[in-house]
Design an enzyme around this catalytic site. Structure first.
Site, PDB file in Angstrom:
ATOM      1  N   LYS A  15     -22.601  30.904 -26.258  1.00 35.31           N
ATOM      2  CA  LYS A  15     -22.039  32.208 -26.651  1.00 35.31           C
ATOM      3  C   LYS A  15     -20.661  32.032 -27.306  1.00 35.31           C
ATOM      4  O   LYS A  15     -20.399  32.568 -28.372  1.00 35.31           O
ATOM      5  CB  LYS A  15     -21.909  33.125 -25.419  1.00 35.31           C
ATOM      6  CG  LYS A  15     -23.202  33.341 -24.658  1.00 35.31           C
ATOM      7  CD  LYS A  15     -23.008  34.232 -23.441  1.00 35.31           C
ATOM      8  CE  LYS A  15     -22.108  33.668 -22.360  1.00 35.31           C
ATOM      9  NZ  LYS A  15     -22.668  32.517 -21.615  1.00 35.31           N
ATOM     10  N   ARG A  90     -22.223  41.945 -17.912  1.00 35.92           N
ATOM     11  CA  ARG A  90     -22.884  40.974 -17.049  1.00 35.92           C
ATOM     12  C   ARG A  90     -23.611  41.616 -15.886  1.00 35.92           C
ATOM     13  O   ARG A  90     -24.224  40.906 -15.086  1.00 35.92           O
ATOM     14  CB  ARG A  90     -21.824  40.048 -16.473  1.00 35.92           C
ATOM     15  CG  ARG A  90     -21.739  38.698 -17.133  1.00 35.92           C
ATOM     16  CD  ARG A  90     -20.544  38.017 -16.518  1.00 35.92           C
ATOM     17  NE  ARG A  90     -20.644  36.607 -16.524  1.00 35.92           N
ATOM     18  CZ  ARG A  90     -20.037  35.819 -17.410  1.00 35.92           C
ATOM     19  NH1 ARG A  90     -19.355  36.327 -18.395  1.00 35.92           N
ATOM     20  NH2 ARG A  90     -20.128  34.523 -17.293  1.00 35.92           N
ATOM     21  N   ARG A 163     -12.062  23.274 -18.387  1.00 32.70           N
ATOM     22  CA  ARG A 163     -11.977  24.398 -17.458  1.00 32.70           C
ATOM     23  C   ARG A 163     -12.194  23.945 -16.017  1.00 32.70           C
ATOM     24  O   ARG A 163     -13.081  23.133 -15.762  1.00 32.70           O
ATOM     25  CB  ARG A 163     -13.035  25.452 -17.813  1.00 32.70           C
ATOM     26  CG  ARG A 163     -12.599  26.365 -18.928  1.00 32.70           C
ATOM     27  CD  ARG A 163     -13.689  27.229 -19.487  1.00 32.70           C
ATOM     28  NE  ARG A 163     -14.564  27.862 -18.511  1.00 32.70           N
ATOM     29  CZ  ARG A 163     -15.544  28.689 -18.845  1.00 32.70           C
ATOM     30  NH1 ARG A 163     -15.744  28.992 -20.125  1.00 32.70           N
ATOM     31  NH2 ARG A 163     -16.318  29.223 -17.927  1.00 32.70           N
ATOM     32  N   ARG A 174     -22.915  29.859 -11.113  1.00 35.05           N
ATOM     33  CA  ARG A 174     -22.850  30.759 -12.275  1.00 35.05           C
ATOM     34  C   ARG A 174     -24.256  31.048 -12.805  1.00 35.05           C
ATOM     35  O   ARG A 174     -24.555  32.151 -13.234  1.00 35.05           O
ATOM     36  CB  ARG A 174     -21.951  30.154 -13.362  1.00 35.05           C
ATOM     37  CG  ARG A 174     -20.468  30.308 -13.023  1.00 35.05           C
ATOM     38  CD  ARG A 174     -19.566  29.283 -13.677  1.00 35.05           C
ATOM     39  NE  ARG A 174     -19.634  29.246 -15.113  1.00 35.05           N
ATOM     40  CZ  ARG A 174     -19.142  28.242 -15.856  1.00 35.05           C
ATOM     41  NH1 ARG A 174     -18.548  27.209 -15.268  1.00 35.05           N
ATOM     42  NH2 ARG A 174     -19.246  28.274 -17.154  1.00 35.05           N
TER      43      ARG A 174
HETATM   44  P1  AP5 Z   1     -20.249  27.347 -25.003  1.00 34.49           P
HETATM   45  O1  AP5 Z   1     -20.357  27.996 -26.352  1.00 34.49           O
HETATM   46  O2  AP5 Z   1     -18.883  27.044 -24.494  1.00 34.49           O
HETATM   47  O3  AP5 Z   1     -21.108  28.150 -23.923  1.00 34.49           O
HETATM   48  P2  AP5 Z   1     -20.944  29.630 -23.354  1.00 34.49           P
HETATM   49  O4  AP5 Z   1     -22.285  30.274 -23.430  1.00 34.49           O
HETATM   50  O5  AP5 Z   1     -19.799  30.335 -24.003  1.00 34.49           O
HETATM   51  O6  AP5 Z   1     -20.668  29.261 -21.848  1.00 34.49           O
HETATM   52  P3  AP5 Z   1     -19.544  29.699 -20.800  1.00 34.49           P
HETATM   53  O7  AP5 Z   1     -19.549  28.664 -19.713  1.00 34.49           O
HETATM   54  O8  AP5 Z   1     -18.231  29.952 -21.442  1.00 34.49           O
HETATM   55  O9  AP5 Z   1     -20.169  30.973 -20.261  1.00 34.49           O
HETATM   56  P4  AP5 Z   1     -19.899  31.624 -18.933  1.00 34.49           P
HETATM   57  O10 AP5 Z   1     -20.654  32.850 -19.190  1.00 34.49           O
HETATM   58  O11 AP5 Z   1     -20.262  30.873 -17.708  1.00 34.49           O
HETATM   59  O12 AP5 Z   1     -18.306  31.651 -18.837  1.00 34.49           O
HETATM   60  P5  AP5 Z   1     -17.244  32.815 -19.044  1.00 34.49           P
HETATM   61  O13 AP5 Z   1     -16.020  32.224 -19.597  1.00 34.49           O
HETATM   62  O14 AP5 Z   1     -17.845  33.978 -19.746  1.00 34.49           O
HETATM   63  O15 AP5 Z   1     -21.119  26.000 -25.055  1.00 34.49           O
HETATM   64  C1  AP5 Z   1     -21.057  25.046 -24.008  1.00 34.49           C
HETATM   65  C2  AP5 Z   1     -20.968  23.631 -24.605  1.00 34.49           C
HETATM   66  O16 AP5 Z   1     -22.199  23.321 -25.235  1.00 34.49           O
HETATM   67  C3  AP5 Z   1     -19.887  23.492 -25.683  1.00 34.49           C
HETATM   68  O17 AP5 Z   1     -19.207  22.292 -25.485  1.00 34.49           O
HETATM   69  C4  AP5 Z   1     -20.637  23.483 -27.014  1.00 34.49           C
HETATM   70  O18 AP5 Z   1     -20.035  22.608 -27.959  1.00 34.49           O
HETATM   71  C5  AP5 Z   1     -22.006  22.983 -26.601  1.00 34.49           C
HETATM   72  N1  AP5 Z   1     -23.043  23.673 -27.360  1.00 34.49           N
HETATM   73  C6  AP5 Z   1     -23.098  24.993 -27.675  1.00 34.49           C
HETATM   74  N2  AP5 Z   1     -24.210  25.261 -28.385  1.00 34.49           N
HETATM   75  C7  AP5 Z   1     -24.889  24.080 -28.488  1.00 34.49           C
HETATM   76  C8  AP5 Z   1     -26.118  23.705 -29.103  1.00 34.49           C
HETATM   77  N3  AP5 Z   1     -26.894  24.599 -29.756  1.00 34.49           N
HETATM   78  N4  AP5 Z   1     -26.491  22.395 -29.008  1.00 34.49           N
HETATM   79  C9  AP5 Z   1     -25.721  21.483 -28.354  1.00 34.49           C
HETATM   80  N5  AP5 Z   1     -24.536  21.784 -27.777  1.00 34.49           N
HETATM   81  C10 AP5 Z   1     -24.126  23.072 -27.830  1.00 34.49           C
HETATM   82  O19 AP5 Z   1     -16.990  33.284 -17.526  1.00 34.49           O
HETATM   83  C11 AP5 Z   1     -16.306  32.454 -16.599  1.00 34.49           C
HETATM   84  C12 AP5 Z   1     -16.124  33.213 -15.295  1.00 34.49           C
HETATM   85  O20 AP5 Z   1     -15.321  34.414 -15.520  1.00 34.49           O
HETATM   86  C13 AP5 Z   1     -17.419  33.758 -14.648  1.00 34.49           C
HETATM   87  O21 AP5 Z   1     -18.039  32.780 -13.854  1.00 34.49           O
HETATM   88  C14 AP5 Z   1     -16.877  34.953 -13.839  1.00 34.49           C
HETATM   89  O22 AP5 Z   1     -16.270  34.535 -12.656  1.00 34.49           O
HETATM   90  C15 AP5 Z   1     -15.794  35.515 -14.741  1.00 34.49           C
HETATM   91  N6  AP5 Z   1     -16.283  36.559 -15.672  1.00 34.49           N
HETATM   92  C16 AP5 Z   1     -16.283  36.487 -17.045  1.00 34.49           C
HETATM   93  N7  AP5 Z   1     -16.793  37.609 -17.586  1.00 34.49           N
HETATM   94  C17 AP5 Z   1     -17.135  38.413 -16.527  1.00 34.49           C
HETATM   95  C18 AP5 Z   1     -17.750  39.696 -16.434  1.00 34.49           C
HETATM   96  N8  AP5 Z   1     -18.108  40.366 -17.539  1.00 34.49           N
HETATM   97  N9  AP5 Z   1     -17.965  40.209 -15.206  1.00 34.49           N
HETATM   98  C19 AP5 Z   1     -17.600  39.548 -14.096  1.00 34.49           C
HETATM   99  N10 AP5 Z   1     -17.033  38.311 -14.104  1.00 34.49           N
HETATM  100  C20 AP5 Z   1     -16.797  37.752 -15.312  1.00 34.49           C
END
Ligand code: AP5
Length: 217
Positions: A15, A90, A163, A174
């Site tokens: 994402k 979410r 992170r 997660r």
């Molecule tokens: P990346 O693009 O970084 O993945 P992502 O989907 O953005 O994953 P996140 O871990 O950031 O999502 P998340 O939802 O767990 O975390 P968030 O910060 O929202 O890709 C990952 C890696 O793979 C990268 O290195 C990339 O280069 C590689 N890659 C990407 N695409 C690829 C491909 N096609 N092929 C190969 N490699 C690839 O949330 C963190 C925490 O915040 C949550 O756990 C929660 O506690 C809190 N939080 C955030 N939002 C909310 C909400 N709305 N409600 C409640 N709690 C929340």
């Protein structure tokens, strides 16, 4: 580009990677609640203090906190600027709140793009990723390395960071949270006919091309 889209998928689905590309290509704004919360943790604000332990465990922060953050960020958009919701909504409650937040601002959700991925690959993706400490550009040990080792492609910075929640145990929590609370919101959007699915296991360029086709449609 003035469309609003949600990127939906489990942790590591891509994402954030794809949101950054839409920002670079179209001047859209990435609204990542994860990034907003991490900034609050770093700044030591009351929201950050409340969120830190929850995030470190891989659980979800309260709906009220994240929805307030999203509302503030939407109000800061330039006229005609599209929003990419990354990691929000979410839960069903967040999806309902988003409807209200958008309606209040005369905005319409154009697409919900689900990145379909094989969960077995996600731990490797997440545990191998890092970002530039200066500009936040994302990289991966194996899948997306800087062109010049140790130097950020975007800003030339030399410091990188990982992170604290990118470890295997937290990632598994997660994923469980995603399956239990986030995946069930898809039918809400399916009923409106705005869900499109993309193979998130394809390479990064192919995923970008597929998303571009969807938002141009
Ligand atoms: P990346 O693009 O970084 O993945 P992502 O989907 O953005 O994953 P996140 O871990 O950031 O999502 P998340 O939802 O767990 O975390 P968030 O910060 O929202 O890709 C990952 C890696 O793979 C990268 O290195 C990339 O280069 C590689 N890659 C990407 N695409 C690829 C491909 N096609 N092929 C190969 N490699 C690839 O949330 C963190 C925490 O915040 C949550 O756990 C929660 O506690 C809190 N939080 C955030 N939002 C909310 C909400 N709305 N409600 C409640 N709690 C929340």
């Amino acid at each position: 580009m003035d469309v609003d889209v949600i990127l939906l998928g489990p942790p590591g689905a891509g994402k954030g990677t794809q949101a950054q590309r839409l920002v670079d290509a179209h001047g859209m704004r990435q609204l990542s609640t994860g990034d907003m919360l991490r900034a609050a943790v770093k700044a030591g604000t009351p929201v950050g203090v409340a969120a830190k332990a929850v995030m470190d465990r891989g659980e979800l922060v309260s709906d009220e906190i994240v929805s307030a953050l999203i509302g503030e960020e939407l109000d800061a958009l330039a006229p005609g600027q599209g929003a990419i919701f990354d990691g929000y909504p979410r839960t069903a409650a967040q999806a309902e709140t988003l409807d209200r937040i958008l309606a209040d601002r005369q905005r319409t959700l154009a697409h919900v793009i689900e990145l379909e991925v094989n969960e077995d690959a996600l731990v490797e993706r997440i545990c191998g990723r890092y970002t530039c400490a200066t500009c936040g550009k994302g990289y991966h040990d194996k899948y997306e390395q800087p062109k010049v080792p140790g130097t950020c492609d975007k800003c030339g910075g030399h410091e990188f960071k990982r992170r604290p929640d990118d470890n295997e145990d937290t990632v598994r929590t997660r994923m469980t949270e995603y399956r239990a609370k986030t995946a069930p919101i898809l039918p809400i959007y399916e009923a409106r006919g705005i869900v499109a699915r993309v193979d998130g296991m394809a390479d990064i360029e192919h995923v970008t091309a597929a998303i571009e086709r969807i938002i141009a449609s």
